[in-house]
Scaffold this motif. Structure first.
Motif, short mmCIF file in Angstrom:
data_model
loop_
_atom_site.label_atom_id
_atom_site.label_comp_id
_atom_site.label_asym_id
_atom_site.label_seq_id
_atom_site.Cartn_x
_atom_site.Cartn_y
_atom_site.Cartn_z
N SER A 32 4.56 2.57 -0.81
CA SER A 32 4.53 2.75 0.64
C SER A 32 3.38 1.99 1.29
O SER A 32 3.54 1.42 2.38
CB SER A 32 4.42 4.24 0.98
N GLU A 33 2.22 1.94 0.64
CA GLU A 33 1.08 1.23 1.22
C GLU A 33 1.36 -0.26 1.31
O GLU A 33 1.01 -0.91 2.29
CB GLU A 33 -0.17 1.49 0.38
N ILE A 34 2.00 -0.82 0.27
CA ILE A 34 2.33 -2.24 0.29
C ILE A 34 3.36 -2.54 1.37
O ILE A 34 3.25 -3.53 2.11
CB ILE A 34 2.84 -2.69 -1.09
N VAL A 35 4.37 -1.68 1.47
CA VAL A 35 5.39 -1.86 2.51
C VAL A 35 4.75 -1.82 3.89
O VAL A 35 5.07 -2.63 4.77
CB VAL A 35 6.50 -0.79 2.38
N ASN A 36 3.83 -0.88 4.10
CA ASN A 36 3.14 -0.80 5.39
C ASN A 36 2.33 -2.06 5.66
O ASN A 36 2.28 -2.54 6.80
CB ASN A 36 2.22 0.43 5.41
#
Length: 686
Positions: A32-36
């Motif tokens: 999720s952090e990478i997608v954000n």
């Protein structure tokens, strides 16, 4: 520098972050952090492009970020197919930004093709979301409304935002910031403090506006700060969590209040939570200014050498204060030179990132699935070298996919993975920058290469060539083994251009290949194009310079340690091993003044032929020299890389140790072949 130029420079950083994020997403899965992070990069580009009316960039980025938002919300799972679409979208967004920057026409066919791929994931969200803002409220898109039962699981933040006058004069718009925040969750906006003069007296320097915002979102406080990255330092900003969504919001007075720590019964607030880490300060400088500074530093070093020469001629006592001052002058000149060169040094990472796209496009064009693996992305190289390496590396990468990798069925039959691997590595070694492009394909077909050269009349019919000589036929002008002309190959324009481009940088290129295992192209480049440390030596009656970074050690030979094999092969017995000897004077067509055993040997490391000993007549001094190119005045000289000006005003040639080792290797290779049979006897004799 204009605000528009600054935006496009920031886009370069954002596009690099986008490529990094997609690479991490490919290796670590749906984090999720990478997608954000990927989403924020695309959204930031979209927001900045909107401020300059770059509609093509805005519309494409909107479609891109909408698909990314569906991934963030969990509506889409990241798989190989979606990642390929993301990579294509990243490439297309880069093209659109570059077209907008250069004010050139865009390729609508390529753009529309990628948009069509994105639309397959948009579902019912194809229509562009509307954003409207007035002085008191913000209408949030219905898709972002929060169900009541979910609101308790989201964080509620209060944001106090007061722009400085510089924010408006720099062309920023608060509404774009609010739009970014609105896509994170449920946002309410209130205009708090208004001090607007009469219209006739309106001036942004006297305009005072402040907003109070309340945001309910799943995102962290750090993500909220990212929404204000373009206006950082141009506003007063306070972001703090609210303990209850229904808490009354304080009124902003004429000054934004100082943030107060929020009490917490669970754990104390850490320093990082209280004070966000300030970004590292940077300064953008035109490259021409740095070039002028480097040239001035070069002249300073030459001047220092000339002063040292004049003082030496005075024959002053060793305790003279002048000599101490001269040494201080030398150290200061070195510090200045190293500092200036550090300004120009840049990691090769941006160049490597561009090659990822080349691999994908070449794989699609040839029907050979391929991936790029990189090593040493942090290796720093002179910026000029990086810029001039882009074209030759692009051609080498395409060749590696087109000619190096086998067809899919052939790879499977050979027990290899269906997807081919191209490796791109960079490293510092012996004062040089070493770049390698390798593939895990079938290796060079030397019989085919030689036959092609014979058919094209590039070599004599009765010629007998060694394997390295056959490999080097690839660098002949007009050479190509492709049977048909394609977008990637077959026109006979290629590796000779690569070799010329590398040679223009003072470097060289070599090939190694193992049948069935793959091929590696190695590029050796000087670490810097301006200044270097070197030994001042004598070869015949000529004064020359050898780069000190290429020297492992110096040796005064003993006669019994020098062995002659055959007519020209000579070896140096050194610590239970044998090192080929290359007479530098003989290699350059000169006549040495000393016998071989009266010379001094410089032990150097050669990329193509390993360790060898260069025989020179004498070593005079070690000093820092300014590199002057000979390409424009003398062209390419075998064994000579450049020239320099010594303290006495004379010109000294700088030796290319790699080239000397290569051209002097024929006799050495013959000696090595005979050495395998005679080594026991040599060891006994030694």
């Amino acid at each position: 520098m204009s605000i528009r130029d600054t935006f496009f420079q920031e886009c370069e950083d954002l596009l690099a972050a986008l490529v990094d994020g997609l690479a991490e997403l490919e290796s670590s899965g749906q984090d999720s952090e990478i997608v954000n992070a990927v989403f924020r990069a695309v959204h930031s580009i979209k927001g900045g492009a909107g401020a300059f009316g770059l509609d093509d960039v805005v519309s494409f980025a909107h479609a891109f970020e909408t698909v990314l938002d569906r991934v963030r919300e969990g509506d889409l799972a990241v798989d190989g197919k979606l990642l390929r679409v993301f990579h294509k979208s990243s490439d297309q967004l880069t093209d659109l930004v570059e077209a907008a920057r250069d004010e050139t026409a865009i390729e609508t066919t390529a753009r529309d093709s990628v948009l069509k791929d994105l639309e397959t994931y948009l579902g019912d969200q194809v229509e562009e979301e509307e954003f409207s803002f007035d002085a008191l409220t913000l209408d949030v898109p219905p898709a972002l409304e929060i169900p009541a039962e979910d609101s308790a699981s989201r964080g509620v933040y209060e944001i106090l935002f007061r722009p400085h006058a510089a924010l408006f004069s720099n062309g920023h718009e608060p509404s774009l910031v609010f739009e970014c925040l609105s896509q994170m969750g449920d946002l309410t906006v209130e205009l708090q403090d208004i001090s607007i003069p009469d219209f006739e007296l309106l001036d942004d320097s006297g305009l005072q506006l402040a907003w109070r915002l309340e945001l309910t979102t799943f995102d962290s406080e750090t993500v909220l700060h990212d929404a204000f990255e373009f206006v950082e330092g141009l506003c007063d900003l306070e972001i703090r969590p609210l303990t209850r969504p229904t808490d009354p919001l304080p009124t902003i007075a004429s000054e934004v209040p100082t943030p107060q720590p929020t009490p917490s019964s669970d754990k104390p607030q850490t320093k990082s939570e209280k004070e966000p880490k300030a970004p590292k300060a940077t300064l953008r400088v035109d490259l021409d200014r740095v070039d002028r500074l480097i040239n001035t530093v070069g002249e300073l070093i030459i001047n220092q050498a000339m002063i040292a020469q004049r003082i030496e001629e005075l024959d002053l006592p060793g305790t003279s204060q002048v000599l101490n001052e001269l040494e201080d002058y030398k150290l200061l000149a070195r510090d200045i030179q190293e500092g200036v060169m550090a300004i120009r040094a840049q990691p090769v990472k941006p160049l490597f990132q561009r090659m990822s796209r080349i691999v994908r496009e070449a794989g699609e064009a040839t029907g050979k699935p391929a991936k790029l693996l990189t090593t040493g992305e942090g290796t720093e190289v002179d910026k000029t070298v990086i810029e001039r390496l882009a074209d030759p590396l692009t051609h080498m990468i395409r060749n590696a996919v087109d000619h190096g990798l086998e067809k899919t069925d052939t790879r499977i039959a050979a027990g290899k993975p269906e997807e081919g691997t191209i490796r791109l590595t960079a490293a510092h070694r012996s004062g040089n920058v070493i770049l390698e492009v390798s593939d895990d394909g079938g290796g060079l077909n030397r019989e085919k290469i030689l036959q092609t050269a014979l058919d094209k009349g590039l070599v004599a019919p009765d010629v007998e060539l060694t394997e390295p000589e056959i490999d080097n036929l690839l660098f002949l002008p007009g050479f190509s083994t492709a049977k048909e002309v394609s977008n990637l190959s077959g026109r006979g324009v290629g590796m000779d251009v690569v070799r010329n481009a590398v040679a223009a940088l003072g470097g060289r290129i070599s090939i190694t290949s193992d049948p069935g295992q793959g091929t590696t192209f190695t590029i050796v480049l000087p670490l810097t194009l301006a200044v270097m440390d070197g030994f001042v030596i004598s070869v015949a009656d000529q004064t020359m310079v050898v780069p000190i970074s290429s020297i492992i050690e110096t040796i005064h030979p003993i006669r019994r340690n020098i062995h002659t094999i055959g007519q020209n092969g000579r070896l140096l017995a050194l610590r239970n091993r044998y090192v080929p000897i290359v007479d530098v004077a003989e290699n350059l067509g000169l006549k040495s003044l000393n016998r071989l055993d009266d010379q001094i040997f410089l032990l150097v490391s050669s990329v193509s032929h390993g360790t060898c000993a260069l025989a020179v007549d004498a070593i005079h001094d070690q000093r820092q020299v300014v590199v002057k190119s000979l390409k424009t005045s003398c062209g390419s000289i075998t064994g000579i890389s450049a020239a320099t000006i010594l303290g006495n005003g004379k010109i000294a040639l700088i030796l290319d140790t790699e080239e000397i080792a290569r051209t002097g290797a024929s006799a050495s290779e013959l000696a090595h072949e005979k050495l395998t049979q005679m080594e026991p006897a040599l060891v006994d004799a030694n």
